[in-house]
Scaffold this active site. Structure first.
Site, PDB file in Angstrom:
ATOM      1  N   MET A 132       0.709  -1.212   0.060  1.00  0.00           N
ATOM      2  CA  MET A 132       0.104   0.229  -0.234  1.00  0.00           C
ATOM      3  C   MET A 132       1.000   1.323   0.132  1.00  0.00           C
ATOM      4  O   MET A 132       0.224   2.250   0.406  1.00  0.00           O
ATOM      5  CB  MET A 132      -0.985  -0.012   1.219  1.00  0.00           C
ATOM      6  CG  MET A 132      -1.572  -1.137   1.294  1.00  0.00           C
ATOM      7  SD  MET A 132      -2.764  -1.446  -0.294  1.00  0.00           S
ATOM      8  CE  MET A 132      -4.193  -0.482   0.180  1.00  0.00           C
ATOM      9  N   ARG A 133       1.716   1.203  -0.635  1.00  0.00           N
ATOM     10  CA  ARG A 133       2.844   2.321  -0.622  1.00  0.00           C
ATOM     11  C   ARG A 133       3.368   2.384  -2.289  1.00  0.00           C
ATOM     12  O   ARG A 133       3.597   1.350  -2.899  1.00  0.00           O
ATOM     13  CB  ARG A 133       4.229   2.307   0.207  1.00  0.00           C
ATOM     14  CG  ARG A 133       3.701   2.589   1.519  1.00  0.00           C
ATOM     15  CD  ARG A 133       5.350   2.574   2.202  1.00  0.00           C
ATOM     16  NE  ARG A 133       5.096   2.739   3.548  1.00  0.00           N
ATOM     17  CZ  ARG A 133       5.827   3.772   4.101  1.00  0.00           C
ATOM     18  NH1 ARG A 133       6.556   4.536   3.399  1.00  0.00           N
ATOM     19  NH2 ARG A 133       5.455   3.925   5.629  1.00  0.00           N
ATOM     20  N   ILE A 183       6.056   2.598  -4.832  1.00  0.00           N
ATOM     21  CA  ILE A 183       7.798   2.354  -4.780  1.00  0.00           C
ATOM     22  C   ILE A 183       8.274   3.616  -5.470  1.00  0.00           C
ATOM     23  O   ILE A 183       7.948   3.759  -6.625  1.00  0.00           O
ATOM     24  CB  ILE A 183       7.977   0.905  -5.356  1.00  0.00           C
ATOM     25  CG1 ILE A 183       7.249  -0.038  -4.828  1.00  0.00           C
ATOM     26  CG2 ILE A 183       9.553   0.638  -5.418  1.00  0.00           C
ATOM     27  CD1 ILE A 183       7.620  -0.423  -3.451  1.00  0.00           C
ATOM     28  N   ASN A 219       4.111  -7.736  -7.688  1.00  0.00           N
ATOM     29  CA  ASN A 219       2.945  -7.126  -6.761  1.00  0.00           C
ATOM     30  C   ASN A 219       1.744  -7.881  -7.226  1.00  0.00           C
ATOM     31  O   ASN A 219       1.505  -8.394  -8.461  1.00  0.00           O
ATOM     32  CB  ASN A 219       2.516  -5.655  -6.901  1.00  0.00           C
ATOM     33  CG  ASN A 219       1.584  -4.942  -5.998  1.00  0.00           C
ATOM     34  OD1 ASN A 219       1.421  -5.469  -4.746  1.00  0.00           O
ATOM     35  ND2 ASN A 219       0.805  -4.056  -6.387  1.00  0.00           N
ATOM     36  N   HIS A 266      -2.534  -7.501  -7.275  1.00  0.00           N
ATOM     37  CA  HIS A 266      -3.707  -6.431  -7.325  1.00  0.00           C
ATOM     38  C   HIS A 266      -5.007  -7.131  -7.377  1.00  0.00           C
ATOM     39  O   HIS A 266      -5.128  -8.005  -8.264  1.00  0.00           O
ATOM     40  CB  HIS A 266      -3.315  -5.403  -8.377  1.00  0.00           C
ATOM     41  CG  HIS A 266      -4.274  -4.240  -8.167  1.00  0.00           C
ATOM     42  ND1 HIS A 266      -4.363  -3.076  -7.446  1.00  0.00           N
ATOM     43  CD2 HIS A 266      -5.264  -4.047  -9.188  1.00  0.00           C
ATOM     44  CE1 HIS A 266      -5.247  -2.472  -7.553  1.00  0.00           C
ATOM     45  NE2 HIS A 266      -5.801  -2.793  -8.457  1.00  0.00           N
TER      46      HIS A 266
END
Length: 127
Positions: A24-25, A27, A41, A43
């Site tokens: 939840m950041r 990159i 990741n 999603h």
């Protein structure tokens, strides 16, 4: 500063693959530069549809017939990296946001480890 500290730790531990789930950041360039093509990741939508923080609720609110799960490489965009794998999830008329979330999570828990195992096996086969 934050990413520089993470990068330092990753270099110390000789990390060569970064697998994110629920990070939840965004990159930043510090990590992207060092781990280009080596950051993965998951999603909760069929990218490129519904990127960002609220993939499930955005798909549900849009009243689409299907959504799904995407595993992708991370690039400098938000959920825009090359797609590795996807699985579709049908949104039924009787689905609620909660039931859709449960269906998505069930697929995530199956697809991510399977996909990572294939990627690792392929990397080992190339050595």
């Amino acid at each position: 500063m934050y990413e520089a500290e993470i990068l330092h730790l990753m270099e110390e531990e000789q990390i060569d693959l970064v697998v994110l789930a629920g990070y939840m950041r965004i990159i930043g360039p510090t990590l992207l530069e060092m781990f280009s093509g080596k950051m993965i990741n998951i999603h909760p939508s069929l990218l490129p549809d519904f990127p960002g923080l609220h993939g499930i609720s955005d798909a549900f609110a849009a009243n689409v017939a299907e959504t799904g799960v995407t595993i992708h490489y991370i690039d400098d965009g938000i959920d825009t990296g090359p797609i590795i794998a996807q699985t579709k999830v049908k949104i039924e008329d009787y689905d609620t946001l909660e039931s859709l979330e449960a269906k998505i999570h069930k697929i995530e828990h199956k697809l991510y480890p399977e996909t990572l195992a294939k990627l690792i096996k392929n990397q080992q086969g190339e050595s």
